[in-house]
Design a protein around this motif. Structure first.
Motif, PDB file in Angstrom:
ATOM      1  N   GLU A   1       0.812  -1.307  -0.107  1.00 15.20           N
ATOM      2  CA  GLU A   1       0.207   0.071  -0.053  1.00 15.20           C
ATOM      3  C   GLU A   1       0.803   1.399   0.189  1.00 15.20           C
ATOM      4  O   GLU A   1       0.245   2.387  -0.124  1.00 15.20           O
ATOM      5  CB  GLU A   1      -1.141  -0.025   1.134  1.00 15.20           C
ATOM      6  CG  GLU A   1      -1.778  -1.229   1.327  1.00 15.20           C
ATOM      7  CD  GLU A   1      -2.761  -1.437   2.525  1.00 15.20           C
ATOM      8  OE1 GLU A   1      -3.595  -0.441   2.771  1.00 15.20           O
ATOM      9  OE2 GLU A   1      -2.307  -2.252   3.434  1.00 15.20           O
TER      10      GLU A   1
ATOM     11  N   LYS B   1      -4.207   5.717   6.720  1.00 18.71           N
ATOM     12  CA  LYS B   1      -5.823   5.834   6.356  1.00 18.71           C
ATOM     13  C   LYS B   1      -6.558   6.212   7.693  1.00 18.71           C
ATOM     14  O   LYS B   1      -6.286   5.688   8.701  1.00 18.71           O
ATOM     15  CB  LYS B   1      -5.996   4.190   6.351  1.00 18.71           C
ATOM     16  CG  LYS B   1      -5.412   3.666   4.985  1.00 18.71           C
ATOM     17  CD  LYS B   1      -5.725   2.232   4.677  1.00 18.71           C
ATOM     18  CE  LYS B   1      -5.456   1.763   3.309  1.00 18.71           C
ATOM     19  NZ  LYS B   1      -5.688   0.453   3.307  1.00 18.71           N
TER      20      LYS B   1
ATOM     21  N   GLN C   1      -8.436  -1.851   6.518  1.00 18.01           N
ATOM     22  CA  GLN C   1      -8.938  -2.033   5.141  1.00 18.01           C
ATOM     23  C   GLN C   1      -7.731  -2.160   4.288  1.00 18.01           C
ATOM     24  O   GLN C   1      -6.806  -1.238   4.117  1.00 18.01           O
ATOM     25  CB  GLN C   1      -9.904  -0.851   5.007  1.00 18.01           C
ATOM     26  CG  GLN C   1     -10.327  -1.062   3.305  1.00 18.01           C
ATOM     27  CD  GLN C   1     -11.478   0.062   2.934  1.00 18.01           C
ATOM     28  OE1 GLN C   1     -12.524  -0.049   2.753  1.00 18.01           O
ATOM     29  NE2 GLN C   1     -10.880   1.210   3.027  1.00 18.01           N
TER      30      GLN C   1
ATOM     31  N   ASN D   1      -6.219  -1.467   0.797  1.00 11.74           N
ATOM     32  CA  ASN D   1      -6.492  -0.842  -0.666  1.00 11.74           C
ATOM     33  C   ASN D   1      -4.818  -0.927  -1.287  1.00 11.74           C
ATOM     34  O   ASN D   1      -4.053   0.010  -1.223  1.00 11.74           O
ATOM     35  CB  ASN D   1      -6.535   0.487  -0.512  1.00 11.74           C
ATOM     36  CG  ASN D   1      -8.060   0.626   0.269  1.00 11.74           C
ATOM     37  OD1 ASN D   1      -8.245   1.276   1.494  1.00 11.74           O
ATOM     38  ND2 ASN D   1      -9.223   0.080  -0.290  1.00 11.74           N
TER      39      ASN D   1
ATOM     40  N   PRO E   1     -12.715   0.170  -2.666  1.00 10.17           N
ATOM     41  CA  PRO E   1     -12.850   0.023  -1.137  1.00 10.17           C
ATOM     42  C   PRO E   1     -14.251   0.366  -0.592  1.00 10.17           C
ATOM     43  O   PRO E   1     -15.034   1.019  -1.103  1.00 10.17           O
ATOM     44  CB  PRO E   1     -11.693   1.004  -0.699  1.00 10.17           C
ATOM     45  CG  PRO E   1     -11.785   2.234  -1.989  1.00 10.17           C
ATOM     46  CD  PRO E   1     -12.059   1.517  -3.152  1.00 10.17           C
TER      47      PRO E   1
END
Length: 319
Positions: free
Chosen positions: A71, A78, A150, A152, A166
């Motif tokens: 990522e 995030k 999460q 991504n 997402p």
């Protein structure tokens, strides 16, 4: 033993109308300081949350490597925008709540709001400040944890494959989705663990700082020196976070439990299941990161507070 220093310092900020400027200055500096420290320490917080909620990492460095590999740098940030905003405001409210409760406790017990409080008084006021924090910050904590866990993948990692959309596009969108799918209760997942964590750690936090300042300040001086504030503030943060880590682990695990999963029925069930599957050591995941981050952050918090307090004291005396 009396803990007069911290009480008298905080009370002096709010007592008279002529000192409102001091109160406003400290409030604004606390907001700015908390926001800055949160932004700087956020990557470590992301690593901590992932280690606490996911079992496939071999350690801190492995988590950092894997997050960056898949990522890149953005993976560590995030949900940072909402976290910086809420933590800044809540930290300011926390100090104000602590002061007000301490004043009322002293007034009830000793007949005067400016009386010297005992260790029990400081702890009770600190615990009350922690409880207020929980009411205000739980929804943002849920969104923060969901965003941090999460996945991504960065476009440079999988250039030939289309990136999946997402579930959460940002902190506010995350809150909206949680409220829609899980109801109002979803915004307060992990509230029981967070309440236990913040009430106890906040009581320990203020009590440790106050007692260390009293203990390390030489006789004849009514205010601690710069090094005393550094040591007391940093030590208070480390001790509070060190003791709060087990509840912090359970809080993160409960909050990452999305609708349809229902892995945990509550705080006790989460603790029992986590220990059964991973042993007692699971309760101390992220302990090192919590302590590493806590010392410098809380040194800055209290040094800034003391600097503003003394500057405004000097300013009001000149007037």
């Amino acid at each position: 033993m009396k803990f007069g220093y911290l009480r008298s310092a905080i009370s002096s900020v709010y007592i008279s109308v002529g000192e409102n400027q001091r109160s406003n200055a400290i409030c604004l500096l606390e907001i700015q300081n908390s926001g800055l420290s949160t932004a700087v320490g956020y990557p470590l917080d992301t690593v901590k949350v992932r280690i606490q909620t996911e079992g496939h990492y071999n350690g801190i460095w492995h988590c950092i490597q894997e997050t960056y590999r898949t990522e890149r740098v953005l993976g560590f940030y995030k949900g940072v925008s909402a976290s910086v905003f809420t933590v800044s405001l809540i930290s300011s409210v926390s100090f104000g709540t602590y002061r007000n409760f301490l004043c009322n406790i002293c007034k009830l017990r000793y007949g005067a709001a400016d009386a010297k409080p005992s260790g029990l008084d400081v702890s009770l006021a600190g615990g009350a400040a922690g409880a207020v924090r929980v009411v205000l910050m739980t929804p943002s904590e849920v969104a923060k944890v969901r965003m941090q866990t999460q996945r991504n993948p960065h476009s440079s990692v999988t250039p030939s494959q289309p990136l999946s959309k997402p579930k959460y596009r940002g902190s506010l969108h995350c809150l909206k989705v949680i409220a829609k799918e899980e109801g109002f209760g979803g915004l307060y997942k992990g509230c029981s663990a967070l309440l236990c964590r913040d009430c106890s750690s906040s009581a320990i936090y203020f009590l440790t700082y106050s007692s260390l300042c009293d203990w390390l300040t030489p006789a004849g001086k009514n205010k601690p020196g710069f090094l005393v504030v550094l040591l007391s503030g940093g030590s208070a943060g480390v001790l509070a976070w060190g003791l709060a880590t087990p509840l912090d682990v359970l809080k993160s695990r409960m909050q990452v439990d999305e609708s349809g999963q229902h892995k945990y029925k509550g705080l006790i069930h989460c603790a029992r299941e986590s220990i059964r599957k991973e042993g007692l050591k699971v309760l101390f995941k992220g302990l090192g990161l919590n302590c590493i981050r806590a010392f410098p952050v809380n040194m800055v918090v209290f040094v800034t507070y003391e600097a503003v307090l003394r500057f405004t004291e000097h300013f009001t005396k000149q007037k």
